[in-house]
Motif scaffolding. Structure first.
Motif, PDB file in Angstrom:
ATOM      1  N   THR A 252      -1.599  12.330  12.817  1.00  0.00           N
ATOM      2  CA  THR A 252      -0.365  11.879  12.169  1.00  0.00           C
ATOM      3  C   THR A 252      -0.073  12.688  10.914  1.00  0.00           C
ATOM      4  OG1 THR A 252      -1.567  10.203  10.871  1.00  0.00           O
ATOM      5  CG2 THR A 252      -0.671   9.513  13.020  1.00  0.00           C
ATOM      6  N   VAL A 253      -0.798  13.777  10.713  1.00  0.00           N
ATOM      7  CA  VAL A 253      -0.571  14.626   9.553  1.00  0.00           C
ATOM      8  C   VAL A 253       0.851  15.157   9.598  1.00  0.00           C
ATOM      9  CG1 VAL A 253      -1.207  16.793   8.429  1.00  0.00           C
ATOM     10  CG2 VAL A 253      -2.983  15.253   9.275  1.00  0.00           C
ATOM     11  N   GLY A 254       1.578  14.987   8.521  1.00  0.00           N
ATOM     12  CA  GLY A 254       2.995  15.317   8.465  1.00  0.00           C
ATOM     13  C   GLY A 254       3.845  14.069   8.336  1.00  0.00           C
ATOM     14  N   LEU A 255       3.311  12.946   8.798  1.00  0.00           N
ATOM     15  CA  LEU A 255       3.960  11.644   8.618  1.00  0.00           C
ATOM     16  C   LEU A 255       3.354  10.981   7.394  1.00  0.00           C
ATOM     17  CD1 LEU A 255       5.677   9.178   9.549  1.00  0.00           C
ATOM     18  CD2 LEU A 255       3.711   8.511  10.959  1.00  0.00           C
ATOM     19  N   SER A 256       4.169  10.582   6.450  1.00  0.00           N
ATOM     20  CA  SER A 256       3.670   9.986   5.218  1.00  0.00           C
ATOM     21  C   SER A 256       3.082   8.607   5.481  1.00  0.00           C
ATOM     22  CB  SER A 256       4.795   9.880   4.186  1.00  0.00           C
ATOM     23  OG  SER A 256       4.402   9.099   3.080  1.00  0.00           O
ATOM     24  N   SER A 257       1.836   8.399   5.073  1.00  0.00           N
ATOM     25  CA  SER A 257       1.206   7.094   5.225  1.00  0.00           C
ATOM     26  C   SER A 257       1.854   6.063   4.294  1.00  0.00           C
ATOM     27  CB  SER A 257      -0.301   7.193   4.935  1.00  0.00           C
ATOM     28  OG  SER A 257      -0.536   7.740   3.644  1.00  0.00           O
ATOM     29  N   ASP A 258       2.375   6.519   3.153  1.00  0.00           N
ATOM     30  CA  ASP A 258       3.094   5.610   2.261  1.00  0.00           C
ATOM     31  C   ASP A 258       4.330   5.059   2.959  1.00  0.00           C
ATOM     32  OD1 ASP A 258       1.201   6.339   0.465  1.00  0.00           O
ATOM     33  OD2 ASP A 258       2.575   7.206  -1.007  1.00  0.00           O
ATOM     34  N   TYR A 259       5.066   5.941   3.631  1.00  0.00           N
ATOM     35  CA  TYR A 259       6.257   5.523   4.377  1.00  0.00           C
ATOM     36  C   TYR A 259       5.887   4.495   5.453  1.00  0.00           C
ATOM     37  CZ  TYR A 259       9.873   5.759   7.963  1.00  0.00           C
ATOM     38  OH  TYR A 259      10.813   5.431   8.905  1.00  0.00           O
ATOM     39  N   ALA A 260       4.809   4.739   6.165  1.00  0.00           N
ATOM     40  CA  ALA A 260       4.408   3.828   7.239  1.00  0.00           C
ATOM     41  C   ALA A 260       4.033   2.449   6.697  1.00  0.00           C
ATOM     42  CB  ALA A 260       3.236   4.427   8.026  1.00  0.00           C
ATOM     43  N   LEU A 261       3.325   2.418   5.569  1.00  0.00           N
ATOM     44  CA  LEU A 261       2.933   1.136   4.985  1.00  0.00           C
ATOM     45  C   LEU A 261       4.145   0.389   4.443  1.00  0.00           C
ATOM     46  CD1 LEU A 261       0.714  -0.834   4.228  1.00  0.00           C
ATOM     47  CD2 LEU A 261       0.365   0.439   2.101  1.00  0.00           C
ATOM     48  N   TYR A 262       5.025   1.093   3.756  1.00  0.00           N
ATOM     49  CA  TYR A 262       6.264   0.460   3.268  1.00  0.00           C
ATOM     50  C   TYR A 262       7.078  -0.101   4.437  1.00  0.00           C
ATOM     51  CZ  TYR A 262       5.790   2.437  -1.467  1.00  0.00           C
ATOM     52  OH  TYR A 262       5.377   2.740  -2.749  1.00  0.00           O
ATOM     53  N   ASN A 263       7.116   0.633   5.529  1.00  0.00           N
ATOM     54  CA  ASN A 263       7.874   0.204   6.698  1.00  0.00           C
ATOM     55  C   ASN A 263       7.350  -1.125   7.227  1.00  0.00           C
ATOM     56  OD1 ASN A 263      10.178   1.359   7.784  1.00  0.00           O
ATOM     57  ND2 ASN A 263       9.127   2.209   9.542  1.00  0.00           N
ATOM     58  N   LEU A 264       6.036  -1.232   7.366  1.00  0.00           N
ATOM     59  CA  LEU A 264       5.440  -2.463   7.884  1.00  0.00           C
ATOM     60  C   LEU A 264       5.699  -3.627   6.938  1.00  0.00           C
ATOM     61  CD1 LEU A 264       3.681  -4.006   9.898  1.00  0.00           C
ATOM     62  CD2 LEU A 264       1.669  -3.204   8.642  1.00  0.00           C
ATOM     63  N   LEU A 265       5.513  -3.419   5.655  1.00  0.00           N
ATOM     64  CA  LEU A 265       5.727  -4.485   4.678  1.00  0.00           C
ATOM     65  C   LEU A 265       7.193  -4.908   4.648  1.00  0.00           C
ATOM     66  CD1 LEU A 265       4.350  -6.198   2.509  1.00  0.00           C
ATOM     67  CD2 LEU A 265       4.849  -4.388   0.852  1.00  0.00           C
ATOM     68  N   GLY A 266       8.094  -3.944   4.682  1.00  0.00           N
ATOM     69  CA  GLY A 266       9.523  -4.252   4.634  1.00  0.00           C
ATOM     70  C   GLY A 266       9.987  -5.031   5.849  1.00  0.00           C
ATOM     71  N   PHE A 267       9.547  -4.639   7.033  1.00  0.00           N
ATOM     72  CA  PHE A 267       9.981  -5.339   8.235  1.00  0.00           C
ATOM     73  C   PHE A 267       9.309  -6.703   8.387  1.00  0.00           C
ATOM     74  CE2 PHE A 267      11.422  -1.088   9.778  1.00  0.00           C
ATOM     75  CZ  PHE A 267      12.756  -1.447   9.917  1.00  0.00           C
ATOM     76  N   THR A 268       8.178  -6.898   7.735  1.00  0.00           N
ATOM     77  CA  THR A 268       7.589  -8.238   7.693  1.00  0.00           C
ATOM     78  C   THR A 268       8.508  -9.184   6.918  1.00  0.00           C
ATOM     79  OG1 THR A 268       5.334  -7.361   7.799  1.00  0.00           O
ATOM     80  CG2 THR A 268       5.604  -9.594   6.953  1.00  0.00           C
ATOM     81  N   PHE A 269       8.957  -8.732   5.757  1.00  0.00           N
ATOM     82  CA  PHE A 269       9.885  -9.541   4.962  1.00  0.00           C
ATOM     83  C   PHE A 269      11.209  -9.747   5.702  1.00  0.00           C
ATOM     84  CE2 PHE A 269       7.778  -7.804   0.847  1.00  0.00           C
ATOM     85  CZ  PHE A 269       6.751  -8.716   1.003  1.00  0.00           C
ATOM     86  N   TYR A 270      11.710  -8.683   6.305  1.00  0.00           N
ATOM     87  CA  TYR A 270      13.001  -8.759   6.988  1.00  0.00           C
ATOM     88  C   TYR A 270      12.938  -9.699   8.196  1.00  0.00           C
ATOM     89  CZ  TYR A 270      17.324  -7.208   9.244  1.00  0.00           C
ATOM     90  OH  TYR A 270      18.564  -7.163   9.827  1.00  0.00           O
ATOM     91  N   SER A 271      11.825  -9.705   8.901  1.00  0.00           N
ATOM     92  CA  SER A 271      11.677 -10.584  10.068  1.00  0.00           C
ATOM     93  C   SER A 271      11.669 -12.050   9.653  1.00  0.00           C
ATOM     94  CB  SER A 271      10.390 -10.239  10.826  1.00  0.00           C
ATOM     95  OG  SER A 271      10.441  -8.925  11.355  1.00  0.00           O
ATOM     96  N   ILE A 272      10.966 -12.357   8.571  1.00  0.00           N
ATOM     97  CA  ILE A 272      10.940 -13.744   8.080  1.00  0.00           C
ATOM     98  C   ILE A 272      12.346 -14.185   7.690  1.00  0.00           C
ATOM     99  CG2 ILE A 272      10.076 -15.258   6.261  1.00  0.00           C
ATOM    100  CD1 ILE A 272       7.551 -13.525   6.176  1.00  0.00           C
TER     101      ILE A 272
END
Length: 361
Positions: free
Chosen positions: A94-114
């Motif tokens: 996954t080198v080239g994909l930002s791990s920060d972006y991936a973590l923010y994505n998961l956290l954001g969609f958790t909030f959005y789903s609720i």
């Protein structure tokens, strides 16, 4: 003879090297297929949005357009997860994909789903919304619900790929999260947990119109809680693309970041915002825009950053795509094979190494 060979070599060198992103590419007819499928779904499946008992439905003449816009954004945004996941599998990194972006994505969609599921299916929260908005219903469509659940699941899968292929924790991790991402994520999780704890400790609940005695808990009830989570999601959407943008800029390459993710994301963002604005216009109720700011900003910020990503990919770094072997363990271009050196193109054009001087002269 030498001049002809030199001209041919120059033409070959001007071609961009094959991008490893092609492994996750979608067919060129993907977007037309999305539009066709959305038209079929819009007329084949009657919409039930806003038709629950006591709620104001959309005008019958507008429903097909509402459903069409919803299905386009749902399909585009949902499919946008797949190219990146397939690219990660084909490259086995996954080198080239930002791990920060991936973590923010998961956290954001958790909030959005609720937030989305609560407004769609929690009747006390829906009643409270109507009481505070002149009897109007939340502008949450069926596609909003499906997308939120789908996005949450595939965001988790994307983060799991980073952990599996490259690791996020430990000295050997190739994709550790940044200190900034850790602090921001910890603060957001702590806020959500502390707010929920206050609700439970104060006996708070949804503020119902027929129970004015609960007005004292208006700052610690579930209705305000889901809106607080939606604002957290808006904040995450504003910052989540920044690490990926800076990563591309630092590496001067978009290798590892699939461009189809961006193309589908900007399509979904445009149709999501269009549907929300059209819904409000059809009902003559622009409070729906205020009530679903998370959806509006989710689309608007996505469009803004996607334009920047497309500029990076097709204008700035189109001729600087590194092959997987050109990235070191930290995702930086390998100095021995940096694509900023024109001679590094020779391995893509099958030219003899000895021709590098003549072709560049």
């Amino acid at each position: 003879m030498n001049n002809a060979r030199s001209l041919e070599s120059r033409r070959m060198l001007q071609r961009p090297p094959p991008s490893s992103n092609d492994n996750g590419a979608l067919p060129p007819y993907t977007l037309p297929c999305i539009f066709v499928i959305s038209i079929i779904l819009a007329f084949a499946s009657p919409s039930s949005d806003g038709e629950k008992e006591g709620e104001e439905p959309f005008p019958s003449s507008y429903k097909p357009l509402h459903d069409f816009l919803g299905w386009v954004y749902f399909l585009a945004w949902s499919l946008s997860f797949y190219p990146q996941l397939l690219l990660n599998v084909s490259r086995r990194t996954t080198v080239g994909l930002s791990s920060d972006y991936a973590l923010y994505n998961l956290l954001g969609f958790t909030f959005y789903s609720i937030y989305t599921l609560s407004l769609a299916y929690n009747q006390p929260i829906r009643d409270c919304y109507r009481a505070n908005n002149g009897g109007h219903s939340p502008a949450v469509s069926t596609q909003d619900v499906f997308f939120a659940a789908h996005a949450l699941a595939f965001s988790a899968l994307g983060l799991a790929q980073i952990v599996h292929y490259d690791g996020m924790v430990g000295a050997a991790a190739r994709q550790p999260i940044s200190r900034t991402c850790f602090i921001v994520s910890s603060c957001l999780c702590s806020f959500a947990t502390f707010y929920l704890a206050l609700i439970l400790m104060t006996g708070g609940g949804v503020e119902k119109p027929e129970q004015p005695e609960k007005a004292s808990y208006r700052y610690f009830d579930y209705f305000d809680y889901i809106y607080a989570l939606s604002y957290c999601k808006v904040f995450i959407t504003l910052i989540k693309y920044v690490p990926q943008f800076l990563s591309n800029r630092r590496r001067r390459s978009t290798t590892g970041w699939n461009v189809w993710n961006v193309i589908l994301d900007i399509t979904g963002g445009a149709f999501s915002v269009t549907q929300l604005l059209a819904d409000c216009a059809s009902l003559g109720d622009w409070t729906g825009l205020k009530s679903d700011l998370s959806k509006f900003f989710l689309g608007a910020f996505s469009i803004m950053f996607d334009v920047a990503f497309l500029f990076q990919h097709y204008v700035l770094y189109g001729y600087r795509e590194e092959a997987d072997s050109d990235l070191d363990s930290s995702g930086q271009p390998n100095r021995r094979h940096s694509s900023s050196d024109p001679s590094s193109f020779l391995k893509y054009t099958n030219l003899p190494q000895g021709d590098s001087g003549g072709t560049l002269a």
